[in-house]
Design a protein around this motif. Sequence first.
Motif, PDB file in Angstrom:
ATOM      1  N   ALA A  40      43.259  90.879  67.190  1.00 45.32           N
ATOM      2  CA  ALA A  40      44.009  90.729  65.943  1.00 45.32           C
ATOM      3  C   ALA A  40      44.232  92.086  65.281  1.00 45.32           C
ATOM      4  O   ALA A  40      45.304  92.359  64.725  1.00 45.32           O
ATOM      5  CB  ALA A  40      43.287  89.785  64.995  1.00 45.32           C
ATOM      6  N   GLY A  41      43.228  92.959  65.335  1.00 44.37           N
ATOM      7  CA  GLY A  41      43.375  94.275  64.747  1.00 44.37           C
ATOM      8  C   GLY A  41      44.467  95.089  65.409  1.00 44.37           C
ATOM      9  O   GLY A  41      45.267  95.744  64.737  1.00 44.37           O
ATOM     10  N   ILE A  42      44.506  95.054  66.736  1.00 46.25           N
ATOM     11  CA  ILE A  42      45.548  95.802  67.451  1.00 46.25           C
ATOM     12  C   ILE A  42      46.925  95.233  67.154  1.00 46.25           C
ATOM     13  O   ILE A  42      47.898  95.965  66.962  1.00 46.25           O
ATOM     14  CB  ILE A  42      45.258  95.802  68.960  1.00 46.25           C
ATOM     15  CG1 ILE A  42      43.938  96.516  69.249  1.00 46.25           C
ATOM     16  CG2 ILE A  42      46.391  96.479  69.732  1.00 46.25           C
ATOM     17  CD1 ILE A  42      43.433  96.335  70.658  1.00 46.25           C
ATOM     18  N   VAL A  43      47.017  93.912  67.088  1.00 47.77           N
ATOM     19  CA  VAL A  43      48.300  93.279  66.759  1.00 47.77           C
ATOM     20  C   VAL A  43      48.756  93.695  65.366  1.00 47.77           C
ATOM     21  O   VAL A  43      49.942  93.983  65.147  1.00 47.77           O
ATOM     22  CB  VAL A  43      48.190  91.752  66.876  1.00 47.77           C
ATOM     23  CG1 VAL A  43      49.426  91.067  66.288  1.00 47.77           C
ATOM     24  CG2 VAL A  43      48.020  91.339  68.335  1.00 47.77           C
ATOM     25  N   GLU A  44      47.854  93.747  64.410  1.00 47.83           N
ATOM     26  CA  GLU A  44      48.223  94.172  63.062  1.00 47.83           C
ATOM     27  C   GLU A  44      48.731  95.612  63.070  1.00 47.83           C
ATOM     28  O   GLU A  44      49.667  95.959  62.345  1.00 47.83           O
ATOM     29  CB  GLU A  44      47.031  94.035  62.120  1.00 47.83           C
ATOM     30  CG  GLU A  44      46.593  92.606  61.861  1.00 47.83           C
ATOM     31  CD  GLU A  44      47.644  91.766  61.155  1.00 47.83           C
ATOM     32  OE1 GLU A  44      48.585  92.329  60.571  1.00 47.83           O
ATOM     33  OE2 GLU A  44      47.515  90.533  61.183  1.00 47.83           O
ATOM     34  N   ALA A  45      48.099  96.465  63.868  1.00 45.69           N
ATOM     35  CA  ALA A  45      48.564  97.849  63.965  1.00 45.69           C
ATOM     36  C   ALA A  45      49.988  97.904  64.516  1.00 45.69           C
ATOM     37  O   ALA A  45      50.827  98.665  64.033  1.00 45.69           O
ATOM     38  CB  ALA A  45      47.618  98.652  64.851  1.00 45.69           C
ATOM     39  N   ILE A  46      50.274  97.106  65.516  1.00 51.57           N
ATOM     40  CA  ILE A  46      51.618  97.058  66.089  1.00 51.57           C
ATOM     41  C   ILE A  46      52.630  96.592  65.049  1.00 51.57           C
ATOM     42  O   ILE A  46      53.716  97.173  64.900  1.00 51.57           O
ATOM     43  CB  ILE A  46      51.636  96.135  67.320  1.00 51.57           C
ATOM     44  CG1 ILE A  46      50.828  96.748  68.457  1.00 51.57           C
ATOM     45  CG2 ILE A  46      53.073  95.850  67.780  1.00 51.57           C
ATOM     46  CD1 ILE A  46      50.573  95.807  69.613  1.00 51.57           C
ATOM     47  N   GLU A  47      52.265  95.559  64.320  1.00 50.72           N
ATOM     48  CA  GLU A  47      53.193  94.976  63.342  1.00 50.72           C
ATOM     49  C   GLU A  47      53.498  95.920  62.190  1.00 50.72           C
ATOM     50  O   GLU A  47      54.515  95.788  61.524  1.00 50.72           O
ATOM     51  CB  GLU A  47      52.629  93.662  62.821  1.00 50.72           C
ATOM     52  CG  GLU A  47      52.616  92.553  63.872  1.00 50.72           C
ATOM     53  CD  GLU A  47      51.974  91.277  63.372  1.00 50.72           C
ATOM     54  OE1 GLU A  47      51.322  91.312  62.295  1.00 50.72           O
ATOM     55  OE2 GLU A  47      52.127  90.242  64.056  1.00 50.72           O
ATOM     56  N   ALA A  48      52.636  96.893  61.958  1.00 49.21           N
ATOM     57  CA  ALA A  48      52.900  97.878  60.915  1.00 49.21           C
ATOM     58  C   ALA A  48      54.065  98.792  61.274  1.00 49.21           C
ATOM     59  O   ALA A  48      54.645  99.427  60.399  1.00 49.21           O
ATOM     60  CB  ALA A  48      51.647  98.710  60.653  1.00 49.21           C
ATOM     61  N   GLY A  49      54.413  98.889  62.548  1.00 45.60           N
ATOM     62  CA  GLY A  49      55.568  99.668  62.982  1.00 45.60           C
ATOM     63  C   GLY A  49      55.384 101.169  63.025  1.00 45.60           C
ATOM     64  O   GLY A  49      56.308 101.912  62.676  1.00 45.60           O
ATOM     65  N   PRO A  50      54.229 101.670  63.484  1.00 43.31           N
ATOM     66  CA  PRO A  50      54.040 103.120  63.542  1.00 43.31           C
ATOM     67  C   PRO A  50      54.775 103.752  64.720  1.00 43.31           C
ATOM     68  O   PRO A  50      55.216 103.071  65.644  1.00 43.31           O
ATOM     69  CB  PRO A  50      52.526 103.256  63.726  1.00 43.31           C
ATOM     70  CG  PRO A  50      52.166 102.045  64.533  1.00 43.31           C
ATOM     71  CD  PRO A  50      53.054 100.943  64.001  1.00 43.31           C
ATOM     72  N   ASP A  51      54.851 105.076  64.684  1.00 42.03           N
ATOM     73  CA  ASP A  51      55.370 105.816  65.835  1.00 42.03           C
ATOM     74  C   ASP A  51      54.333 105.867  66.951  1.00 42.03           C
ATOM     75  O   ASP A  51      54.685 105.950  68.125  1.00 42.03           O
ATOM     76  CB  ASP A  51      55.734 107.250  65.426  1.00 42.03           C
ATOM     77  CG  ASP A  51      56.800 107.290  64.352  1.00 42.03           C
ATOM     78  OD1 ASP A  51      57.809 106.571  64.484  1.00 42.03           O
ATOM     79  OD2 ASP A  51      56.607 108.035  63.362  1.00 42.03           O
ATOM     80  N   LEU A  52      53.061 105.829  66.586  1.00 44.60           N
ATOM     81  CA  LEU A  52      51.976 105.952  67.562  1.00 44.60           C
ATOM     82  C   LEU A  52      50.758 105.186  67.063  1.00 44.60           C
ATOM     83  O   LEU A  52      50.444 105.223  65.863  1.00 44.60           O
ATOM     84  CB  LEU A  52      51.607 107.424  67.759  1.00 44.60           C
ATOM     85  CG  LEU A  52      50.474 107.748  68.733  1.00 44.60           C
ATOM     86  CD1 LEU A  52      50.854 107.366  70.161  1.00 44.60           C
ATOM     87  CD2 LEU A  52      50.097 109.231  68.653  1.00 44.60           C
ATOM     88  N   ILE A  53      50.089 104.511  67.983  1.00 49.37           N
ATOM     89  CA  ILE A  53      48.804 103.877  67.696  1.00 49.37           C
ATOM     90  C   ILE A  53      47.734 104.629  68.465  1.00 49.37           C
ATOM     91  O   ILE A  53      47.827 104.761  69.692  1.00 49.37           O
ATOM     92  CB  ILE A  53      48.808 102.395  68.100  1.00 49.37           C
ATOM     93  CG1 ILE A  53      49.835 101.623  67.261  1.00 49.37           C
ATOM     94  CG2 ILE A  53      47.420 101.774  67.939  1.00 49.37           C
ATOM     95  CD1 ILE A  53      50.088 100.217  67.750  1.00 49.37           C
ATOM     96  N   VAL A  54      46.737 105.135  67.751  1.00 52.15           N
ATOM     97  CA  VAL A  54      45.633 105.871  68.364  1.00 52.15           C
ATOM     98  C   VAL A  54      44.400 104.983  68.340  1.00 52.15           C
ATOM     99  O   VAL A  54      44.087 104.363  67.318  1.00 52.15           O
ATOM    100  CB  VAL A  54      45.355 107.191  67.620  1.00 52.15           C
ATOM    101  CG1 VAL A  54      44.187 107.937  68.273  1.00 52.15           C
ATOM    102  CG2 VAL A  54      46.602 108.073  67.603  1.00 52.15           C
ATOM    103  N   SER A  55      43.693 104.938  69.458  1.00 49.81           N
ATOM    104  CA  SER A  55      42.502 104.105  69.595  1.00 49.81           C
ATOM    105  C   SER A  55      41.263 104.976  69.715  1.00 49.81           C
ATOM    106  O   SER A  55      41.229 105.911  70.514  1.00 49.81           O
ATOM    107  CB  SER A  55      42.633 103.212  70.839  1.00 49.81           C
ATOM    108  OG  SER A  55      41.414 102.596  71.159  1.00 49.81           O
TER     109      SER A  55
END
Length: 219
Positions: free
Chosen positions: A115-130
């Motif tokens: 769910a956390g990763i999905v929320e990060a995607i839905e925020a619409g960033p240029d990059l997701i860092v893990s």
Amino acid sequence: MPSRARTLALLVACAAATLALGGCADPWDAPHAAPSPIGTPAPGFLPTPAPTPAATVTPKAGSWNAVRPSPGYRVVLVTAGDDAATRTLVAAVQRWADAEEVDLRTLHVDDDLLAGIVEAIEAGPDLIVSAGETLVDPLETVSANNLDRQFLVIGAELAEPTENVTAVDWTGASYRGDDAARASAFDATSFTSERAGAAVRAGVAAVLHDLTGVVLWID
């Protein structure tokens, strides 16, 4: 607070718990120019010929130092765990964002990792860092179904990354998920501030220059 409520907070402007820097950031649904690299990698960074998917490449040390993103680069840092190695990675991302005028939002996930990763995607960033080994397996599931979103994994890697997942590893940091062997034995002392900072800059330089879907080995 329930995990779902905590992740939803990412989408609320000025939520102090999730905005890492600068107080209120501009809403990410506002018009946003496509990110671009500023600066060029030094010789020894981009491999020739181009690497095959999921290959491990070893750029020359420091060859990424001259590259930075254009101002306003939108990044979500997703982090799980509170071990020393993860804290070092998180601090490195935050220092880099502060230095390069990156619009960074940090999302701490405790239990519902997908769910956390999905929320990060839905925020619409240029990059997701893990940052955090426990995110590797859920990233394997989610990233392959979101090829329009770029992911950067620091201090770990996916066993079978798709073209939108880039990782940065070194000797002592090579977790590949519960069902895959490490490329090297884990060494918590290898997660130094200097190495973590280099990993962030090398990984971002690779993403900005379309060297994605590979593992950068920075030893």
